[in-house]
Design a protein around this motif. Structure first.
Motif, PDB file in Angstrom:
ATOM      1  N   ASP A  77       9.853   0.963  -1.893  1.00  0.00           N
ATOM      2  CA  ASP A  77       9.968  -0.106  -2.818  1.00  0.00           C
ATOM      3  C   ASP A  77       8.780  -1.320  -2.246  1.00  0.00           C
ATOM      4  OD1 ASP A  77      11.109   1.145  -4.747  1.00  0.00           O
ATOM      5  OD2 ASP A  77      13.067  -0.245  -4.408  1.00  0.00           O
ATOM      6  N   LEU A  78       8.859  -1.449  -0.860  1.00  0.00           N
ATOM      7  CA  LEU A  78       8.093  -2.438  -0.126  1.00  0.00           C
ATOM      8  C   LEU A  78       6.730  -1.997  -0.066  1.00  0.00           C
ATOM      9  CD1 LEU A  78      10.181  -3.546   2.967  1.00  0.00           C
ATOM     10  CD2 LEU A  78       9.942  -4.705   0.813  1.00  0.00           C
ATOM     11  N   ILE A  79       6.250  -0.688   0.117  1.00  0.00           N
ATOM     12  CA  ILE A  79       4.869  -0.152   0.022  1.00  0.00           C
ATOM     13  C   ILE A  79       4.617  -0.239  -1.271  1.00  0.00           C
ATOM     14  CG2 ILE A  79       3.521   1.674   0.557  1.00  0.00           C
ATOM     15  CD1 ILE A  79       4.508   0.501   3.284  1.00  0.00           C
ATOM     16  N   ASP A  80       5.285   0.060  -2.355  1.00  0.00           N
ATOM     17  CA  ASP A  80       4.583   0.044  -3.654  1.00  0.00           C
ATOM     18  C   ASP A  80       4.395  -1.423  -3.968  1.00  0.00           C
ATOM     19  OD1 ASP A  80       4.193   1.321  -6.470  1.00  0.00           O
ATOM     20  OD2 ASP A  80       5.753   0.015  -7.013  1.00  0.00           O
ATOM     21  N   ALA A  81       5.125  -2.320  -3.658  1.00  0.00           N
ATOM     22  CA  ALA A  81       4.984  -3.791  -4.088  1.00  0.00           C
ATOM     23  C   ALA A  81       3.645  -4.351  -3.504  1.00  0.00           C
ATOM     24  CB  ALA A  81       6.180  -4.697  -3.864  1.00  0.00           C
ATOM     25  N   THR A  82       3.090  -3.564  -2.279  1.00  0.00           N
ATOM     26  CA  THR A  82       1.879  -4.204  -1.635  1.00  0.00           C
ATOM     27  C   THR A  82       0.835  -3.930  -2.626  1.00  0.00           C
ATOM     28  OG1 THR A  82       1.300  -2.252  -0.674  1.00  0.00           O
ATOM     29  CG2 THR A  82       2.726  -3.988   0.538  1.00  0.00           C
ATOM     30  N   HIS A  83       0.908  -3.261  -3.388  1.00  0.00           N
ATOM     31  CA  HIS A  83      -0.173  -2.940  -4.473  1.00  0.00           C
ATOM     32  C   HIS A  83      -0.382  -3.945  -5.743  1.00  0.00           C
ATOM     33  CE1 HIS A  83      -1.116   0.807  -2.497  1.00  0.00           C
ATOM     34  NE2 HIS A  83       0.300   0.760  -2.163  1.00  0.00           N
ATOM     35  N   PRO A  84      -1.636  -4.648  -5.755  1.00  0.00           N
ATOM     36  CA  PRO A  84      -1.572  -5.427  -6.972  1.00  0.00           C
ATOM     37  C   PRO A  84      -1.742  -4.673  -8.310  1.00  0.00           C
ATOM     38  CG  PRO A  84      -3.880  -5.117  -5.968  1.00  0.00           C
ATOM     39  CD  PRO A  84      -2.502  -4.430  -5.050  1.00  0.00           C
ATOM     40  N   LYS A  85      -1.929  -3.593  -8.378  1.00  0.00           N
ATOM     41  CA  LYS A  85      -1.746  -3.041  -9.671  1.00  0.00           C
ATOM     42  C   LYS A  85      -0.506  -2.349 -10.014  1.00  0.00           C
ATOM     43  CE  LYS A  85      -6.518  -1.660  -9.967  1.00  0.00           C
ATOM     44  NZ  LYS A  85      -7.792  -0.597 -10.132  1.00  0.00           N
ATOM     45  N   SER A  86       0.550  -2.451  -8.946  1.00  0.00           N
ATOM     46  CA  SER A  86       1.838  -2.067  -9.570  1.00  0.00           C
ATOM     47  C   SER A  86       2.588  -2.747 -10.340  1.00  0.00           C
ATOM     48  CB  SER A  86       2.871  -2.100  -8.250  1.00  0.00           C
ATOM     49  OG  SER A  86       4.208  -1.753  -8.397  1.00  0.00           O
ATOM     50  N   GLU A  87       3.374  -2.521 -11.321  1.00  0.00           N
ATOM     51  CA  GLU A  87       4.206  -3.205 -12.355  1.00  0.00           C
ATOM     52  C   GLU A  87       5.348  -4.138 -11.621  1.00  0.00           C
ATOM     53  OE1 GLU A  87       5.250  -0.776 -15.553  1.00  0.00           O
ATOM     54  OE2 GLU A  87       3.340  -0.273 -16.310  1.00  0.00           O
ATOM     55  N   ARG A  88       5.863  -3.493 -10.228  1.00  0.00           N
ATOM     56  CA  ARG A  88       6.838  -3.969  -9.679  1.00  0.00           C
ATOM     57  C   ARG A  88       6.407  -4.832  -8.566  1.00  0.00           C
ATOM     58  NH1 ARG A  88      10.212   1.629 -10.269  1.00  0.00           N
ATOM     59  NH2 ARG A  88      10.750   1.121 -12.606  1.00  0.00           N
ATOM     60  N   GLY A 122      -1.804 -16.748   2.989  1.00  0.00           N
ATOM     61  CA  GLY A 122      -1.528 -16.327   4.101  1.00  0.00           C
ATOM     62  C   GLY A 122      -0.807 -14.816   3.674  1.00  0.00           C
ATOM     63  N   THR A 123      -1.102 -13.923   4.381  1.00  0.00           N
ATOM     64  CA  THR A 123      -0.643 -12.497   4.234  1.00  0.00           C
ATOM     65  C   THR A 123       1.040 -12.554   4.405  1.00  0.00           C
ATOM     66  OG1 THR A 123      -2.817 -11.510   4.761  1.00  0.00           O
ATOM     67  CG2 THR A 123      -0.983 -10.134   4.401  1.00  0.00           C
ATOM     68  N   ASP A 124       1.356 -13.319   5.647  1.00  0.00           N
ATOM     69  CA  ASP A 124       2.640 -13.083   5.801  1.00  0.00           C
ATOM     70  C   ASP A 124       3.536 -13.996   4.960  1.00  0.00           C
ATOM     71  OD1 ASP A 124       2.075 -11.942   8.164  1.00  0.00           O
ATOM     72  OD2 ASP A 124       2.862 -13.264   9.659  1.00  0.00           O
ATOM     73  N   GLU A 125       2.953 -14.945   4.349  1.00  0.00           N
ATOM     74  CA  GLU A 125       4.098 -15.298   3.280  1.00  0.00           C
ATOM     75  C   GLU A 125       4.115 -14.715   2.023  1.00  0.00           C
ATOM     76  OE1 GLU A 125       1.643 -18.708   1.027  1.00  0.00           O
ATOM     77  OE2 GLU A 125       1.026 -18.933   3.184  1.00  0.00           O
ATOM     78  N   LEU A 126       3.069 -13.801   1.607  1.00  0.00           N
ATOM     79  CA  LEU A 126       3.016 -12.880   0.480  1.00  0.00           C
ATOM     80  C   LEU A 126       4.005 -11.760   0.832  1.00  0.00           C
ATOM     81  CD1 LEU A 126      -0.716 -12.389  -0.410  1.00  0.00           C
ATOM     82  CD2 LEU A 126       1.075 -13.741  -1.652  1.00  0.00           C
ATOM     83  N   ILE A 127       4.139 -11.419   2.107  1.00  0.00           N
ATOM     84  CA  ILE A 127       5.053 -10.268   2.473  1.00  0.00           C
ATOM     85  C   ILE A 127       6.454 -10.686   2.410  1.00  0.00           C
ATOM     86  CG2 ILE A 127       5.668  -8.681   4.201  1.00  0.00           C
ATOM     87  CD1 ILE A 127       2.678  -8.641   5.266  1.00  0.00           C
ATOM     88  N   LEU A 128       6.652 -11.880   2.660  1.00  0.00           N
ATOM     89  CA  LEU A 128       8.095 -12.381   2.968  1.00  0.00           C
ATOM     90  C   LEU A 128       8.687 -12.628   1.253  1.00  0.00           C
ATOM     91  CD1 LEU A 128       7.891 -15.086   5.769  1.00  0.00           C
ATOM     92  CD2 LEU A 128       8.876 -12.500   5.663  1.00  0.00           C
ATOM     93  N   GLU A 129       7.656 -13.004   0.601  1.00  0.00           N
ATOM     94  CA  GLU A 129       7.900 -13.383  -0.902  1.00  0.00           C
ATOM     95  C   GLU A 129       8.278 -11.998  -1.469  1.00  0.00           C
ATOM     96  OE1 GLU A 129       5.079 -17.062  -1.667  1.00  0.00           O
ATOM     97  OE2 GLU A 129       4.859 -15.128  -2.793  1.00  0.00           O
ATOM     98  N   MET A 130       7.482 -10.884  -1.198  1.00  0.00           N
ATOM     99  CA  MET A 130       7.774  -9.554  -1.618  1.00  0.00           C
ATOM    100  C   MET A 130       9.089  -9.114  -1.130  1.00  0.00           C
ATOM    101  SD  MET A 130       5.164  -6.418  -0.416  1.00  0.00           S
ATOM    102  CE  MET A 130       5.921  -6.215   1.097  1.00  0.00           C
ATOM    103  N   ILE A 131       9.304  -9.230   0.110  1.00  0.00           N
ATOM    104  CA  ILE A 131      10.505  -8.594   0.690  1.00  0.00           C
ATOM    105  C   ILE A 131      11.711  -9.292  -0.228  1.00  0.00           C
ATOM    106  CG2 ILE A 131      12.150  -8.538   2.545  1.00  0.00           C
ATOM    107  CD1 ILE A 131       9.708  -8.624   4.653  1.00  0.00           C
ATOM    108  N   PHE A 146      -6.251  -4.696  -2.077  1.00  0.00           N
ATOM    109  CA  PHE A 146      -5.541  -3.379  -1.712  1.00  0.00           C
ATOM    110  C   PHE A 146      -4.347  -3.530  -0.738  1.00  0.00           C
ATOM    111  CE2 PHE A 146     -10.389  -2.815  -1.783  1.00  0.00           C
ATOM    112  CZ  PHE A 146     -10.401  -1.951  -3.027  1.00  0.00           C
ATOM    113  N   GLY A 147      -3.571  -2.648  -1.268  1.00  0.00           N
ATOM    114  CA  GLY A 147      -2.012  -2.665  -0.438  1.00  0.00           C
ATOM    115  C   GLY A 147      -2.111  -1.482   0.784  1.00  0.00           C
ATOM    116  N   SER A 148      -1.049  -1.131   1.209  1.00  0.00           N
ATOM    117  CA  SER A 148      -0.858  -0.082   2.110  1.00  0.00           C
ATOM    118  C   SER A 148      -0.601   1.090   1.394  1.00  0.00           C
ATOM    119  CB  SER A 148       0.628  -0.564   2.703  1.00  0.00           C
ATOM    120  OG  SER A 148       0.821   0.546   3.694  1.00  0.00           O
ATOM    121  N   GLY A 149      -1.005   2.179   2.499  1.00  0.00           N
ATOM    122  CA  GLY A 149      -0.953   3.696   2.100  1.00  0.00           C
ATOM    123  C   GLY A 149       0.182   4.336   2.762  1.00  0.00           C
ATOM    124  N   PRO A 150       0.576   5.513   2.617  1.00  0.00           N
ATOM    125  CA  PRO A 150       1.553   6.349   3.065  1.00  0.00           C
ATOM    126  C   PRO A 150       1.726   6.113   4.711  1.00  0.00           C
ATOM    127  CG  PRO A 150       0.379   7.815   1.679  1.00  0.00           C
ATOM    128  CD  PRO A 150      -0.533   6.584   1.893  1.00  0.00           C
TER     129      PRO A 150
END
Length: 333
Positions: A238-249, A315-324, A260-264
């Protein structure tokens, strides 16, 4: 091996890792999170990108780690005129009494266990590619001949975020080769005082070797045996999926500012690094805390901001913390 023996093996590994960490911190002042991050990456068998201003002790940290783990160490200062053969090694003509003069391979600095690639963004893409091939394949190719590097093999590369004129930034595909990116910050006032007391006096700190090559390889195998439940794997996915801007979640800010977000590979590295963290905490299983702790380290260099994000200095880190937080609250399901 029965369960009791396996349990004892885990406990011995945990004690060894604790000794390594304490010995490193006997010499390196502060920077506890940075030491831990590098240690998790080494135990998980990944390569690390260290980013920070000059003079923050990045080189000293890597050298200390090599000393305490009894690993061979080399340092390569990347410059614009550095050639691939300067790091891989080359064929040289050997003197011979029978006038045959055969060519023999002279290994370069990559033929060490722990390689510090200092200021990697100052060399040309050709030399960067030679290093990244070694990182990906654990081999180097010289004059058509491929040679395998001895295990363990780690690259800890540094990048200077200032004075970028004349540098060659690593392409995103090559940055992805690094398991994690660790930001090295300024020490606190109290840490600065300790640094002065330790480094400007007459006392020399002699480091003890707490691990050897065979023990490290054994612990790396043990890291892979750390258990991960389906619930934890789903959370990481779910975390990896949420890094993608085109994800609905995902969060609205990621949709707005990320290209762009993270890959496998990011997912694999999140799980591996979380396993390594679990072992350093004395556990046999990955917890939610492990995933949350390693996610910013593994994902910050895999989320590419768009023009608007760059312009707004997001900041990428703040985006990641929000995403978590978003994923943990179940809003991604």
């Amino acid at each position: 091996m029965n369960i009791e023996d396996k349990e004892q093996q885990f406990k011995r590994a945990f004690l060894k890792i604790t000794e390594v960490k304490e010995e490193v911190q006997r010499f390196i002042v502060g920077q506890e999170e940075i030491v831990e991050g590098v240690l998790w990456s080494v135990l998980a068998g990944g390569h690390t990108l260290l980013e920070g201003l000059p003079g923050l002790g990045k080189t000293m940290l890597v050298r200390t780690l090599a000393d305490v783990m009894d690993l061979s160490f080399s340092r390569i200062q990347f410059t614009p005129d550095l050639m691939p053969t300067d790091i891989t090694g080359t064929m040289v003509m050997k003197q011979s009494r029978d006038d045959q003069h055969p060519f023999v391979f002279h290994p370069g600095p990559l033929f060490h266990h722990l390689v510090l690639a200092d200021e990697i963004n100052r060399s040309t893409p050709k030399t960067q590619s030679a290093l990244l091939e070694a990182m990906a394949e654990n081999t180097v190719t010289v004059v058509g001949e491929t040679m395998t590097l001895e295990k363990p093999f780690f690259v800890l590369a540094t990048q200077n975020p200032i004075d970028l004129e004349g540098t060659y930034p690593l392409p995103e595909a090559q940055v992805d080769r690094f398991m994690c990116k660790i930001l090295v910050s300024y020490p606190t006032k109290a840490e600065l005082k300790q640094i002065i007391q330790r480094t400007t006096g007459t006392d020399d700190i002699v480091l003890e070797k707490k691990l050897n090559q065979a023990e490290l390889l054994s612990i790396q195998d043990l890291v892979k045996e750390i258990m991960v439940t389906d619930e934890m794997i789903d959370f990481a996915i779910d975390l990896i999926d949420a890094t993608h801007p085109k994800s609905e979640r995902t969060t609205e800010r990621i949709k707005q500012y990320v290209d762009f977000g993270s890959g496998p590979r990011g997912l694999q590295n999140v799980i591996l690094m979380a396993k390594a963290r679990a072992l350093t905490q004395g556990r046999y299983h990955v917890s939610m805390g492990d995933l949350k702790k390693v996610a910013p380290l593994v994902l910050r260099h895999r989320m590419i901001l768009n023009f608007e994000g760059e312009a707004m200095s997001v900041g990428t880190d703040e985006l990641i913390l929000e995403m978590i937080d978003y994923v943990q609250k179940g809003e991604s399901r």
